[in-house]
Design a protein around this motif. Structure first.
Motif, mmCIF file in Angstrom:
data_model
loop_
_atom_site.group_PDB
_atom_site.id
_atom_site.type_symbol
_atom_site.label_atom_id
_atom_site.label_comp_id
_atom_site.label_asym_id
_atom_site.label_seq_id
_atom_site.Cartn_x
_atom_site.Cartn_y
_atom_site.Cartn_z
ATOM 1 N N GLN A 1 0.832 -1.203 0.000
ATOM 2 C CA GLN A 1 0.000 0.000 0.000
ATOM 3 C C GLN A 1 0.870 1.258 0.000
ATOM 4 O OE1 GLN A 1 -2.432 -0.862 3.474
ATOM 5 N NE2 GLN A 1 -4.217 -1.279 2.200
ATOM 6 N N GLU A 2 1.956 1.233 0.764
ATOM 7 C CA GLU A 2 2.868 2.375 0.784
ATOM 8 C C GLU A 2 3.500 2.586 -0.586
ATOM 9 O OE1 GLU A 2 5.641 1.458 3.844
ATOM 10 O OE2 GLU A 2 4.244 1.909 5.496
ATOM 11 N N ALA B 1 0.995 4.145 -2.769
ATOM 12 C CA ALA B 1 0.793 5.533 -2.341
ATOM 13 C C ALA B 1 1.870 6.439 -2.919
ATOM 14 C CB ALA B 1 0.787 5.610 -0.816
ATOM 15 N N GLN B 2 3.107 5.933 -2.966
ATOM 16 C CA GLN B 2 4.195 6.731 -3.534
ATOM 17 C C GLN B 2 4.003 6.968 -5.020
ATOM 18 O OE1 GLN B 2 6.669 8.256 -1.861
ATOM 19 N NE2 GLN B 2 5.711 7.500 0.022
ATOM 20 N N GLU B 3 3.334 6.049 -5.699
ATOM 21 C CA GLU B 3 3.122 6.170 -7.143
ATOM 22 C C GLU B 3 1.904 7.020 -7.495
ATOM 23 O OE1 GLU B 3 4.839 1.650 -8.008
ATOM 24 O OE2 GLU B 3 2.754 2.182 -8.467
ATOM 25 N N SER C 1 -7.336 9.416 -0.010
ATOM 26 C CA SER C 1 -8.423 8.672 -0.644
ATOM 27 C C SER C 1 -7.987 8.108 -1.991
ATOM 28 C CB SER C 1 -9.639 9.582 -0.820
ATOM 29 O OG SER C 1 -10.688 8.906 -1.481
ATOM 30 N N GLU C 2 -7.256 8.908 -2.769
ATOM 31 C CA GLU C 2 -6.780 8.445 -4.066
ATOM 32 C C GLU C 2 -5.736 7.344 -3.918
ATOM 33 O OE1 GLU C 2 -7.782 9.368 -7.475
ATOM 34 O OE2 GLU C 2 -9.366 9.579 -5.961
ATOM 35 N N GLN C 3 -4.914 7.438 -2.899
ATOM 36 C CA GLN C 3 -3.921 6.394 -2.657
ATOM 37 C C GLN C 3 -4.599 5.067 -2.342
ATOM 38 O OE1 GLN C 3 -1.734 8.388 0.432
ATOM 39 N NE2 GLN C 3 -0.201 9.215 -0.980
ATOM 40 N N ARG C 4 -5.645 5.120 -1.508
ATOM 41 C CA ARG C 4 -6.399 3.890 -1.216
ATOM 42 C C ARG C 4 -7.081 3.367 -2.468
ATOM 43 N NH1 ARG C 4 -7.680 6.853 3.526
ATOM 44 N NH2 ARG C 4 -9.610 7.576 2.545
ATOM 45 N N ARG C 5 -7.628 4.285 -3.264
ATOM 46 C CA ARG C 5 -8.331 3.878 -4.476
ATOM 47 C C ARG C 5 -7.361 3.210 -5.473
ATOM 48 N NH1 ARG C 5 -12.976 6.328 -6.518
ATOM 49 N NH2 ARG C 5 -12.537 8.192 -5.275
ATOM 50 N N ASN D 1 -8.073 -0.491 -6.659
ATOM 51 C CA ASN D 1 -8.320 -0.763 -8.081
ATOM 52 C C ASN D 1 -7.367 -1.828 -8.610
ATOM 53 O OD1 ASN D 1 -10.365 1.117 -8.122
ATOM 54 N ND2 ASN D 1 -9.154 2.724 -9.093
ATOM 55 N N TRP D 2 -6.099 -1.752 -8.181
ATOM 56 C CA TRP D 2 -5.153 -2.786 -8.622
ATOM 57 C C TRP D 2 -5.580 -4.151 -8.104
ATOM 58 C CZ3 TRP D 2 -2.538 -5.853 -5.103
ATOM 59 C CH2 TRP D 2 -1.719 -6.832 -5.689
ATOM 60 N N LEU D 3 -5.947 -4.221 -6.820
ATOM 61 C CA LEU D 3 -6.309 -5.507 -6.225
ATOM 62 C C LEU D 3 -7.566 -6.074 -6.888
ATOM 63 C CD1 LEU D 3 -5.620 -7.624 -4.142
ATOM 64 C CD2 LEU D 3 -6.867 -6.304 -2.427
ATOM 65 N N SER D 4 -8.536 -5.228 -7.175
ATOM 66 C CA SER D 4 -9.768 -5.700 -7.838
ATOM 67 C C SER D 4 -9.454 -6.264 -9.217
ATOM 68 C CB SER D 4 -10.778 -4.550 -7.955
ATOM 69 O OG SER D 4 -11.195 -4.116 -6.679
ATOM 70 N N ALA D 5 -8.602 -5.556 -9.966
ATOM 71 C CA ALA D 5 -8.236 -6.034 -11.305
ATOM 72 C C ALA D 5 -7.464 -7.345 -11.216
ATOM 73 C CB ALA D 5 -7.415 -4.973 -12.026
ATOM 74 N N ALA D 6 -6.579 -7.472 -10.217
ATOM 75 C CA ALA D 6 -5.806 -8.705 -10.059
ATOM 76 C C ALA D 6 -6.722 -9.877 -9.723
ATOM 77 C CB ALA D 6 -4.748 -8.519 -8.966
ATOM 78 N N ARG D 7 -7.728 -9.640 -8.902
ATOM 79 C CA ARG D 7 -8.673 -10.709 -8.545
ATOM 80 C C ARG D 7 -9.405 -11.221 -9.777
ATOM 81 N NH1 ARG D 7 -11.165 -7.102 -4.424
ATOM 82 N NH2 ARG D 7 -10.034 -7.346 -2.463
#
Length: 437
Positions: free
Chosen positions: A265-266, A269-271, A387-391, A395-401
């Motif tokens: 997550q960190e 967040a940096q990206e 909020s955008e960092q969490r999103r 979004n990455w995790l949802s796409a990976a699933r």
């Protein structure tokens, strides 16, 4: 006469011997058959035990890349999740009971919040829901761990040990004190404008004594327990987990998964960009398409200005088809997307400035006419950035699933629910949910 008797005796002896041999062979056949049957039954029992205790627990339920999740892992996770869920329920129940005993009217909102949390737990406590959630968690953990390793993010055994110790309140390293702000009293006069004389000095009065401001209260530090206390707490926890089949290594794996998630997550967040397009615009929202189209036609004919449309719209409370309007001064694209929908955010990014747009159907269902007034790239507010960092991570995790080439679900998890989990869920649902688990 003797020869006849001897001949008859010999014949009888031969008959007896023949019968004896026949009976002996029959006994041998029976014994051998019984032994063979015993061997077959024993083999079937052994095969069944091997299948139940070895083969079935190792059967793959899902695969994530080259990694498999087997029945044993899934069932262990089900038992752990159920225990955590029921433990959380009991804690909330105790808190609600305490609030009710206090009879504090100001705590009514908190009671309602806790009651909602209890209801959510009841909804999640069915055996089928626990099974589905457990498999989803294991899949997420594998996806996160693999992506972290791909990025060069690792979690060492020593880091797991340190995190496990900290979770029990044992800190090997010397704690860094929290920064404490102490107000400083100036020991020099406050300068005045050049050539000016203060009223106190002009009147010949004695200056007031310097007021010493109180020292800010330092923040409390976490208190470390001893290494011995940590070991006692750890062993006590493992003893509680033992009926669930949770070992110390399982506990360490849970801690490692948490660290992998936190560090990935960190990285995301940096990206995440710290700036975003911001928009300045006016808008009018309608609940019915016909009313929106009428207003758009009046704007196009020059019968009224956009400001007048906003004023008229906000003044009308009846009929229901009219919504509302407003002027917004520089809101970010993420906020515009969350508040008005992606369709409106896209229009704000491209529509000509200073010209009312045609009627736009929001992805939330309402109808809008916009007047874009400005577009600028600006820094995101701290809350919006978080909020955008969490999103970004979600979004990455949802796409990976959803990547079928990466994630394969091989067995329905509800087909391998342990009986103990089913029984506990059924009893809990019957007591608190009014249904069967």
């Amino acid at each position: 006469m003797t020869k006849k008797n001897e001949s008859l005796s010999a014949r009888l002896t031969r008959v007896q011997i023949s019968r004896y041999e026949r009976e002996r062979r029959q006994r041998q056949i029976i014994i051998l058959g019984s032994l063979a049957l015993a061997v077959i039954v024993g083999g079937l029992v052994v095969a069944a035990l091997v299948d139940m205790l070895v083969i079935q627990p190792q059967r793959a339920v899902a695969s994530v890349g080259d990694e498999t999740i087997n029945v044993q892992q899934l069932q262990k996770r089900m038992r752990y999740d159920q225990a955590q869920l029921l433990g959380r329920f009991n804690q909330l129940q105790q808190q609600v009971s305490q609030l009710q005993q206090d009879n504090n009217p100001s705590a009514e909102f908190l009671q309602q919040f806790y009651q909602q949390q209890l209801q959510q737990i009841v909804l999640q406590s069915s055996a089928e829901q626990i099974a589905q959630n457990a498999l989803s968690t294991l899949i997420d953990d594998a996806l996160i761990r693999q992506e972290a390793n791909r990025r060069g993010i690792t979690v060492t055994p020593d880091e797991v040990t340190e995190e496990l110790e900290k979770s029990f309140g044992f800190y090997r390293k010397t704690l860094t004190p929290f920064p404490t702000y102490t107000p400083v009293t100036p020991d020099t006069p406050v300068p005045t404008a050049a050539g000016a004389v203060t009223a106190t000095a002009a009147a010949g009065l004695t200056p007031s004594p310097t007021v010493v401001l109180p020292t800010a209260t330092p923040r409390l530090q976490p208190t470390s327990i001893t290494a011995g206390d940590f070991q006692l707490l750890l062993q006590s926890t493992l003893a509680e987990y033992q009926p669930l089949g949770i070992t110390e290594q399982d506990l360490r794996d849970l801690v490692a998964s948490s660290l992998y998630r936190e560090r990935l997550q960190e990285a995301f967040a940096q990206e995440t960009p710290k700036t975003a397009p911001h928009y300045k615009f006016d808008y009018v929202r309608f609940n019915a398409l016909e009313e929106a189209q009428k207003a758009a036609e009046r704007l196009a004919r020059g019968e009224l200005t956009f400001a007048a449309l906003i004023s008229q719209t906000n003044a009308i409370t009846e009929p229901a088809p009219i919504g509302n309007g407003a002027s917004l001064d520089w809101i970010s694209r993420p906020r515009a997307r969350d508040q008005f929908g992606a369709t409106i955010a896209d229009q704000l990014a491209t529509a000509p400035l200073g010209t009312p747009t045609p009627v736009i159907t929001s992805s939330f269902g309402s109808f809008y006419i916009l007047l874009p007034l400005g577009r600028e790239e600006r820094p995101l507010a701290e809350s919006e950035l978080q909020s955008e960092q969490r999103r970004t991570f979600d979004n990455w995790l949802s796409a990976a699933r959803e990547n079928a080439a990466q994630v394969k679900r091989l067995i329905d998890p509800t087909k391998v629910i342990p009986q103990a989990v089913r029984d506990a869920a059924r009893n809990f649902q019957a007591q608190y949910g009014g249904g069967e688990g």
